[in-house]
Design an enzyme around this catalytic site. Structure first.
Site, PDB file in Angstrom:
ATOM      1  CB  CYS A 110      -1.715   7.265   1.011  1.00  0.00           C
ATOM      2  SG  CYS A 110      -2.864   6.357   2.039  1.00  0.00           S
ATOM      3  CD  GLU A 131      -3.013  -0.985   0.410  1.00  0.00           C
ATOM      4  OE1 GLU A 131      -3.066   0.004  -0.356  1.00  0.00           O
ATOM      5  OE2 GLU A 131      -3.860  -1.882   0.418  1.00  0.00           O
TER       6      GLU A 131
HETATM    7  P1  NAD Z   1       8.326   5.102   4.434  1.00  0.00           P
HETATM    8  O1  NAD Z   1       8.311   4.305   3.205  1.00  0.00           O
HETATM    9  O2  NAD Z   1       9.440   6.030   4.676  1.00  0.00           O
HETATM   10  O3  NAD Z   1       8.270   4.155   5.705  1.00  0.00           O
HETATM   11  C1  NAD Z   1       7.253   3.177   5.843  1.00  0.00           C
HETATM   12  C2  NAD Z   1       7.813   2.009   6.586  1.00  0.00           C
HETATM   13  O4  NAD Z   1       8.743   1.348   5.729  1.00  0.00           O
HETATM   14  C3  NAD Z   1       8.593   2.404   7.847  1.00  0.00           C
HETATM   15  O5  NAD Z   1       8.328   1.474   8.866  1.00  0.00           O
HETATM   16  C4  NAD Z   1      10.042   2.324   7.383  1.00  0.00           C
HETATM   17  O6  NAD Z   1      10.943   2.074   8.431  1.00  0.00           O
HETATM   18  C5  NAD Z   1       9.977   1.164   6.414  1.00  0.00           C
HETATM   19  N1  NAD Z   1      11.047   1.125   5.432  1.00  0.00           N
HETATM   20  C6  NAD Z   1      11.701   2.160   4.873  1.00  0.00           C
HETATM   21  N2  NAD Z   1      12.627   1.719   3.998  1.00  0.00           N
HETATM   22  C7  NAD Z   1      12.565   0.354   4.016  1.00  0.00           C
HETATM   23  C8  NAD Z   1      13.271  -0.684   3.346  1.00  0.00           C
HETATM   24  N3  NAD Z   1      14.248  -0.416   2.495  1.00  0.00           N
HETATM   25  N4  NAD Z   1      12.921  -1.968   3.598  1.00  0.00           N
HETATM   26  C9  NAD Z   1      11.928  -2.260   4.454  1.00  0.00           C
HETATM   27  N5  NAD Z   1      11.226  -1.315   5.141  1.00  0.00           N
HETATM   28  C10 NAD Z   1      11.538  -0.023   4.917  1.00  0.00           C
HETATM   29  O7  NAD Z   1       6.912   5.828   4.480  1.00  0.00           O
HETATM   30  P2  NAD Z   1       6.401   6.832   5.589  1.00  0.00           P
HETATM   31  O8  NAD Z   1       7.151   8.096   5.340  1.00  0.00           O
HETATM   32  O9  NAD Z   1       6.433   6.206   6.926  1.00  0.00           O
HETATM   33  O10 NAD Z   1       4.863   6.968   5.203  1.00  0.00           O
HETATM   34  C11 NAD Z   1       4.458   7.830   4.213  1.00  0.00           C
HETATM   35  C12 NAD Z   1       4.228   7.087   2.915  1.00  0.00           C
HETATM   36  O11 NAD Z   1       3.314   6.024   3.150  1.00  0.00           O
HETATM   37  C13 NAD Z   1       3.589   7.959   1.887  1.00  0.00           C
HETATM   38  O12 NAD Z   1       4.158   7.722   0.626  1.00  0.00           O
HETATM   39  C14 NAD Z   1       2.134   7.511   1.907  1.00  0.00           C
HETATM   40  O13 NAD Z   1       1.427   7.782   0.751  1.00  0.00           O
HETATM   41  C15 NAD Z   1       2.259   6.072   2.198  1.00  0.00           C
HETATM   42  N6  NAD Z   1       1.022   5.542   2.785  1.00  0.00           N
HETATM   43  C16 NAD Z   1       0.211   4.757   1.995  1.00  0.00           C
HETATM   44  C17 NAD Z   1      -0.982   4.272   2.495  1.00  0.00           C
HETATM   45  C18 NAD Z   1      -1.893   3.418   1.644  1.00  0.00           C
HETATM   46  O14 NAD Z   1      -2.860   2.888   2.170  1.00  0.00           O
HETATM   47  N7  NAD Z   1      -1.623   3.256   0.371  1.00  0.00           N
HETATM   48  C19 NAD Z   1      -1.352   4.580   3.803  1.00  0.00           C
HETATM   49  C20 NAD Z   1      -0.512   5.367   4.577  1.00  0.00           C
HETATM   50  C21 NAD Z   1       0.689   5.838   4.054  1.00  0.00           C
END
Ligand code: NAD
Length: 500
Positions: free
Chosen positions: A304, A270
């Site tokens: 998002c 997501e």
């Molecule tokens: P992010 O991708 O920076 O982090 C999300 C999670 O992924 C965190 O727990 C982070 O530690 C982990 N992560 C980061 N790099 C990783 C890697 N290389 N391998 C494994 N895990 C890793 O996102 P964020 O800044 O926490 O959240 C914002 C983003 O999330 C926005 O792009 C938003 O649109 C998206 N989002 C999407 C939905 C949806 O339902 N589609 C819902 C909420 C947020």
């Protein structure tokens, strides 16, 4: 167009600073039903983005910590996967009840850790409870294709099975709710979990662990805190994890999918969004503007599905923008606890705050028109003024990339075909909305939009019964609804030769 007479936004500060000190959870990893110290001596500071003060420090987990948690999850999954839907449903209902009984603690932790207004935190907790209640019921209704003789002399039975251990990685914008969207269907389908919350917002997830400890089977829910590149990476590569589910940015999704591919692990993503809001000339323009006020600025636009990219028919663009700017001018920016009317909190962190400011600076230097807002607010705290940028040309960077802040852009179009083409010209495909009173357009346009959710005369309204998830760069897999239960199950065909 700039409206005069709208005061420059100020941040309403609370006279007494909100604190979650009295309800903080333990900060070890939660493995096998208990909090345990990690293998590293490194910690990660958790910051209140309103005050910029550290409120807690959590373990910087390691690959070794993940391995211990996976071992606990593998052991627990065997008996959990063998329970009946009724038994699992009772556990999910219990989790819902535990959250409800402690909702104030969750609300104060969530709003302190993210800076979100209390009303948003209340909504998050209510939706979290509803997610567990829905999945408790839904998991008992599952059916599959009828068994029968599809080859002569053979009877087929389709079994729905858990996939096994699921790795879960959650974001910071709705920390508890995004965890619930995963935990509820994954447990309901008979799997066990190792979950890594965002390193920026782990507290509400750890609180959940603290409160369910000893009340749900040990080891079905394990939490390892830490960074994505260590803990998240190990979840994606661990050979005993059958599926990894991530809610987060496109870049993180790509990293997880790439790593998971090496062990042919199932992936559920997501990811980000940039929701177009297509306003036709016959639309109720006031309602559309009010809809964008709510859905573009909820959670300070850190959503998002935020209604952040308006495409309005050129004949009504000026009138619509005026309505929108007036609406946005009524938003109150402030600290949680500074008043019930506060609707806009800070950005989650300094790096994210700097990124949003950069996007605004770039838009201004490209000569785009800031109709309202457009700047950061003096600190402390990572506050950005609610902003509308009008008369944005097709393809402008600010209208095509996820800003994830309180920033809405307005572009105009001249024909329906152009509106559809431009809306679809996006790397994202999570959600969109269409505003019209024309019953034909209200069906034909959504069908042509390449987004997982399309609202008509509404935006950002969710319900547990209906799926949520994206197309294209927004990922694949569905949260909520029976579709999530499908995603976290596997089907097995058993064919019995009865010789008749
Ligand atoms: P992010 O991708 O920076 O982090 C999300 C999670 O992924 C965190 O727990 C982070 O530690 C982990 N992560 C980061 N790099 C990783 C890697 N290389 N391998 C494994 N895990 C890793 O996102 P964020 O800044 O926490 O959240 C914002 C983003 O999330 C926005 O792009 C938003 O649109 C998206 N989002 C999407 C939905 C949806 O339902 N589609 C819902 C909420 C947020």
């Amino acid at each position: 167009m700039t409206l005069t007479g709208i005061e420059r936004f100020t941040v309403r500060r609370s006279s007494t600073e909100q604190s979650c000190a009295g309800v903080l959870p333990p900060t070890g990893h939660f493995i096998g039903g208990a909090f345990v110290p990690g293998s590293s001596t490194q910690f990660i500071d958790v910051v209140d983005p309103t005050t910029e003060q550290v409120i807690a420090s959590v373990q910087a987990g390691t690959a070794a910590d993940v391995d211990v948690a996976v071992e606990a999850a593998v052991a627990a999954q065997k008996s959990w996967g063998a329970t009946t839907p009724k038994e699992r449903s009772e556990v999910l209902s219990l989790i819902a009840n535990i959250i409800e009984a402690n909702r104030e603690a969750f609300e104060i932790i969530e709003s302190t850790n993210t800076g979100k207004p209390r009303a948003v935190a209340e909504d998050d907790v209510s939706s979290t409870i509803d997610t567990f209640r829905f999945m408790a019921g839904a998991s008992r209704t599952l059916t599959s294709m009828a068994g029968g003789d599809y080859a002569t002399g053979h009877t087929s039975v389709i079994l729905r099975e858990p996939v096994g251990v699921v790795g879960v990685i959650t974001p910071w914008n709705y920390p508890l709710l995004m965890a619930a969207w995963k935990i509820a269907p994954i447990l309901a389908a008979g799997n066990s979990i190792v979950l890594k919350p965002s390193e920026q917002t782990p507290l509400s997830t750890l609180k959940l662990a603290e409160l369910v400890a000893g009340r749900i089977p040990d080891g079905i829910l394990n939490i390892v805190t830490g960074q994505g590149r260590t803990v998240g990476q190990r979840l994606a590569e661990h050979p005993e994890i059958a599926l990894v589910a991530l809610t987060g940015s496109v870049v993180s999704g790509q990293a997880v999918a790439e790593t998971a591919g090496r062990s042919v692990k199932r992936v559920h993503l997501e990811l980000g969004g940039k929701a177009p809001v297509v306003v036709f000339p016959d639309a109720d323009l006031r309602a559309a503007a009010a809809g964008v006020r709510n859905a573009g600025f909820w959670n300070a636009g850190q959503d998002c599905g935020a209604a952040c990219r308006v495409l309005v028919h050129e004949s009504v663009a000026e009138e619509f923008t005026e309505h929108l700017v007036r609406e946005v001018g009524t938003l109150v920016v402030g600290a949680p606890g500074a008043g019930d009317d506060v609707e806009i909190g800070p950005m989650i962190s300094r790096p994210h705050f700097e990124r949003v400011k950069e996007s605004l600076a770039e838009a201004k230097s490209a000569g785009l028109q800031v109709a309202i807002g457009g700047s950061a607010v003096d600190g402390p705290g990572y506050f950005i003024e609610p902003t509308v940028i009008s008369n944005v040309p097709a393809g402008a960077h600010i209208a095509t990339h996820e800003i994830f802040g309180p920033v809405v852009t307005v572009e105009s179009f001249s024909t329906t075909e152009e509106a559809i083409t431009r809306a679809n010209e996006s790397p994202y495909g999570l959600s969109a909305s269409v505003w019209t009173r024309d019953s034909g357009l209200s069906l034909s346009v959504p069908k042509q939009l390449d987004f997982g959710t399309v609202w008509v005369n509404s935006h950002l309204v969710l319900a547990c019964e209906v799926p949520w998830g994206g197309f294209k760069g927004s990922g694949y897999g569905r949260d909520l609804s029976l579709y999530a239960l499908d995603d976290y199950s596997r089907t097995k065909h058993v064919m019995i030769n009865h010789g008749a």
